[in-house]
Design a protein around this motif. Structure first.
Motif, PDB file in Angstrom:
ATOM      1  N   GLY A   1       0.698  -1.244   0.000  1.00  0.00           N
ATOM      2  CA  GLY A   1       0.000   0.000   0.000  1.00  0.00           C
ATOM      3  C   GLY A   1       0.739   1.317   0.000  1.00  0.00           C
ATOM      4  N   PHE A   2      -0.069   2.300   0.342  1.00  0.00           N
ATOM      5  CA  PHE A   2       0.288   3.701   0.230  1.00  0.00           C
ATOM      6  C   PHE A   2       1.506   4.057   1.070  1.00  0.00           C
ATOM      7  N   HIS A   3       1.527   3.576   2.303  1.00  0.00           N
ATOM      8  CA  HIS A   3       2.633   3.925   3.192  1.00  0.00           C
ATOM      9  C   HIS A   3       3.954   3.360   2.700  1.00  0.00           C
ATOM     10  N   ALA A   4       3.919   2.207   2.051  1.00  0.00           N
ATOM     11  CA  ALA A   4       5.151   1.631   1.506  1.00  0.00           C
ATOM     12  C   ALA A   4       5.739   2.545   0.433  1.00  0.00           C
ATOM     13  N   VAL A   5       4.890   3.126  -0.411  1.00  0.00           N
ATOM     14  CA  VAL A   5       5.376   4.035  -1.447  1.00  0.00           C
ATOM     15  C   VAL A   5       5.913   5.317  -0.818  1.00  0.00           C
ATOM     16  N   LEU A   6       5.217   5.843   0.191  1.00  0.00           N
ATOM     17  CA  LEU A   6       5.699   7.045   0.877  1.00  0.00           C
ATOM     18  C   LEU A   6       7.079   6.811   1.485  1.00  0.00           C
ATOM     19  N   GLN A   7       7.249   5.684   2.147  1.00  0.00           N
ATOM     20  CA  GLN A   7       8.526   5.377   2.788  1.00  0.00           C
ATOM     21  C   GLN A   7       9.640   5.220   1.752  1.00  0.00           C
ATOM     22  N   LEU A   8       9.334   4.527   0.653  1.00  0.00           N
ATOM     23  CA  LEU A   8      10.320   4.349  -0.403  1.00  0.00           C
ATOM     24  C   LEU A   8      10.678   5.687  -1.036  1.00  0.00           C
ATOM     25  N   LEU A   9       9.688   6.535  -1.234  1.00  0.00           N
ATOM     26  CA  LEU A   9       9.905   7.860  -1.806  1.00  0.00           C
ATOM     27  C   LEU A   9      10.900   8.653  -0.958  1.00  0.00           C
ATOM     28  N   VAL A  10      10.675   8.692   0.355  1.00  0.00           N
ATOM     29  CA  VAL A  10      11.557   9.463   1.236  1.00  0.00           C
ATOM     30  C   VAL A  10      12.960   8.872   1.255  1.00  0.00           C
ATOM     31  N   ARG A  11      13.064   7.552   1.335  1.00  0.00           N
ATOM     32  CA  ARG A  11      14.393   6.919   1.333  1.00  0.00           C
ATOM     33  C   ARG A  11      15.140   7.219   0.041  1.00  0.00           C
ATOM     34  N   THR A  12      14.429   7.172  -1.080  1.00  0.00           N
ATOM     35  CA  THR A  12      15.064   7.402  -2.375  1.00  0.00           C
ATOM     36  C   THR A  12      15.505   8.849  -2.535  1.00  0.00           C
ATOM     37  N   LEU A  13      14.645   9.794  -2.165  1.00  0.00           N
ATOM     38  CA  LEU A  13      14.946  11.204  -2.382  1.00  0.00           C
ATOM     39  C   LEU A  13      15.946  11.763  -1.371  1.00  0.00           C
ATOM     40  N   THR A  14      16.049  11.140  -0.195  1.00  0.00           N
ATOM     41  CA  THR A  14      16.989  11.625   0.814  1.00  0.00           C
ATOM     42  C   THR A  14      18.261  10.793   0.875  1.00  0.00           C
ATOM     43  N   GLY A  15      18.235   9.613   0.229  1.00  0.00           N
ATOM     44  CA  GLY A  15      19.390   8.736   0.299  1.00  0.00           C
ATOM     45  C   GLY A  15      19.582   8.116   1.660  1.00  0.00           C
ATOM     46  N   SER A  16      18.525   8.088   2.464  1.00  0.00           N
ATOM     47  CA  SER A  16      18.606   7.560   3.821  1.00  0.00           C
ATOM     48  C   SER A  16      18.054   6.145   3.877  1.00  0.00           C
ATOM     49  N   GLY A  17      18.715   5.293   4.643  1.00  0.00           N
ATOM     50  CA  GLY A  17      18.216   3.937   4.825  1.00  0.00           C
ATOM     51  C   GLY A  17      17.261   3.812   5.982  1.00  0.00           C
ATOM     52  N   ALA A  18      17.112   4.900   6.747  1.00  0.00           N
ATOM     53  CA  ALA A  18      16.237   4.862   7.922  1.00  0.00           C
ATOM     54  C   ALA A  18      14.776   4.877   7.485  1.00  0.00           C
ATOM     55  N   PRO A  19      13.923   4.071   8.117  1.00  0.00           N
ATOM     56  CA  PRO A  19      12.501   4.076   7.758  1.00  0.00           C
ATOM     57  C   PRO A  19      11.838   5.383   8.137  1.00  0.00           C
ATOM     58  N   ALA A  20      10.941   5.854   7.308  1.00  0.00           N
ATOM     59  CA  ALA A  20      10.176   7.068   7.592  1.00  0.00           C
ATOM     60  C   ALA A  20       8.826   6.667   8.157  1.00  0.00           C
ATOM     61  N   GLU A  21       8.468   7.246   9.287  1.00  0.00           N
ATOM     62  CA  GLU A  21       7.202   6.923   9.918  1.00  0.00           C
ATOM     63  C   GLU A  21       6.142   7.932   9.521  1.00  0.00           C
ATOM     64  N   PHE A  22       4.958   7.416   9.184  1.00  0.00           N
ATOM     65  CA  PHE A  22       3.842   8.269   8.810  1.00  0.00           C
ATOM     66  C   PHE A  22       2.604   7.840   9.585  1.00  0.00           C
ATOM     67  N   ARG A  23       1.722   8.793   9.830  1.00  0.00           N
ATOM     68  CA  ARG A  23       0.450   8.468  10.463  1.00  0.00           C
ATOM     69  C   ARG A  23      -0.290   7.456   9.618  1.00  0.00           C
ATOM     70  N   GLU A  24      -0.873   6.489  10.289  1.00  0.00           N
ATOM     71  CA  GLU A  24      -1.597   5.433   9.571  1.00  0.00           C
ATOM     72  C   GLU A  24      -2.879   5.938   8.929  1.00  0.00           C
ATOM     73  N   ASP A  25      -3.373   7.107   9.386  1.00  0.00           N
ATOM     74  CA  ASP A  25      -4.648   7.592   8.851  1.00  0.00           C
ATOM     75  C   ASP A  25      -4.480   8.582   7.704  1.00  0.00           C
ATOM     76  N   ILE A  26      -3.257   8.686   7.138  1.00  0.00           N
ATOM     77  CA  ILE A  26      -3.104   9.559   5.975  1.00  0.00           C
ATOM     78  C   ILE A  26      -4.049   9.100   4.871  1.00  0.00           C
ATOM     79  N   ILE A  27      -4.065   7.782   4.655  1.00  0.00           N
ATOM     80  CA  ILE A  27      -5.029   7.219   3.717  1.00  0.00           C
ATOM     81  C   ILE A  27      -5.822   6.157   4.481  1.00  0.00           C
ATOM     82  N   PRO A  28      -7.042   6.490   4.924  1.00  0.00           N
ATOM     83  CA  PRO A  28      -7.840   5.506   5.691  1.00  0.00           C
ATOM     84  C   PRO A  28      -8.087   4.261   4.869  1.00  0.00           C
TER      85      PRO A  28
END
Length: 264
Positions: free
Chosen positions: A237-264
């Protein structure tokens, strides 16, 4: 599918909305305005569809403004029997994310609701990315997500963000961000994930709605960036793409945490 709270006192119009949207979204009908507000306050509602003419146009517009102010995170869609361009302008000025006309058929009604939900998701993603990516990346990705069902181009994105295309490219480069075309790809991938996961849409329908030539073309676009098939994307889902997007654009291997209700 999205959960939509509905307040439509006119039985005939209510039946029309139900016929167009049932099975596509989860509909939560309310018998009064107070019941609608309570429904939105008490649960994970992604959108509200209300009669924009009841009890009178002026009173309805005031209610829309109040709803928009009280619940900025949801999509607000109005139903109207009005047909004049001036009326549509007034409806848009109240903060509606979209409106359904009494003359719209099933496809028009579905499309208006889809566009409103996309606008809501664009706002949510832009806000979520502000703390993780420098401007104007969050704004660019949020805009693309909100408009992915239409004709998205780098020129239109630049204008919407208040830049010339040359200036936008320069600012992104200066801040170590990818170019406008790359950000559009990420916004479109988020749109795909939202439709497949949150809305439960089929791959073929999603491909057509978002401008891909075929479901294999959509599958290739998804796999090239995420390594996933559309079916896997629908489940992870959606959160997986958000996390991959941030890792790719920042070059960081750390997971990005997002609120679960961004996309109910």
């Amino acid at each position: 599918m999205a959960r939509l709270a509905i307040f439509q006192p006119d039985a005939r119009s209510g039946a029309r909305l139900n016929a167009a949207l049932s099975g596509v979204h989860e509909l939560l009908p309310s018998d009064s305005w107070d019941e609608l507000v309570a429904e939105i306050s008490g649960g994970r509602v992604e959108g509200a569809l209300i009669d924009a003419d009841h009890p009178s146009p002026d009173e309805a517009l005031a209610r829309v403004a109040l709803l928009r102010g009280a619940f900025p995170d949801i999509a607000v869609i109005g139903f109207t029997e009005r047909t004049r361009s001036r009326d549509f302008y007034e409806l848009g000025a109240t903060g509606l994310d979209g409106f359904v006309s009494g003359t719209d058929g099933v496809l028009g009604t579905k499309g208006a609701v889809d566009d409103a939900l996309a606008a809501r998701r664009g706002r949510a993603v832009e806000e979520a990315l502000r703390a993780r990516l420098p401007s104007p990346a969050p704004e660019a990705i949020g805009w693309t997500l909100a408009h992915a069902g239409g004709d998205v181009t780098v020129e239109k994105m630049a204008r919407a963000l208040g830049f010339s295309l040359y200036a936008l490219r320069g600012m992104l480069h200066e801040r170590g961000l990818p170019g406008p075309s790359d950000l559009i790809v990420w916004g479109r991938l988020l749109a795909v994930a939202g439709r497949l996961q949150a809305d439960g849409r089929k791959v073929e329908e999603t491909a057509f709605a978002l401008g891909y030539s075929s479901s294999p073309a959509l599958a290739r676009a998804v796999r090239s960036r995420t390594g996933l098939t559309p079916r896997e994307l629908a489940s992870t889902g959606f959160h997986a793409v958000l996390q991959l997007l941030v890792r790719t654009l920042t070059g960081s291997g750390a997971p990005a945490e997002f609120r679960e209700d961004i996309i109910p």
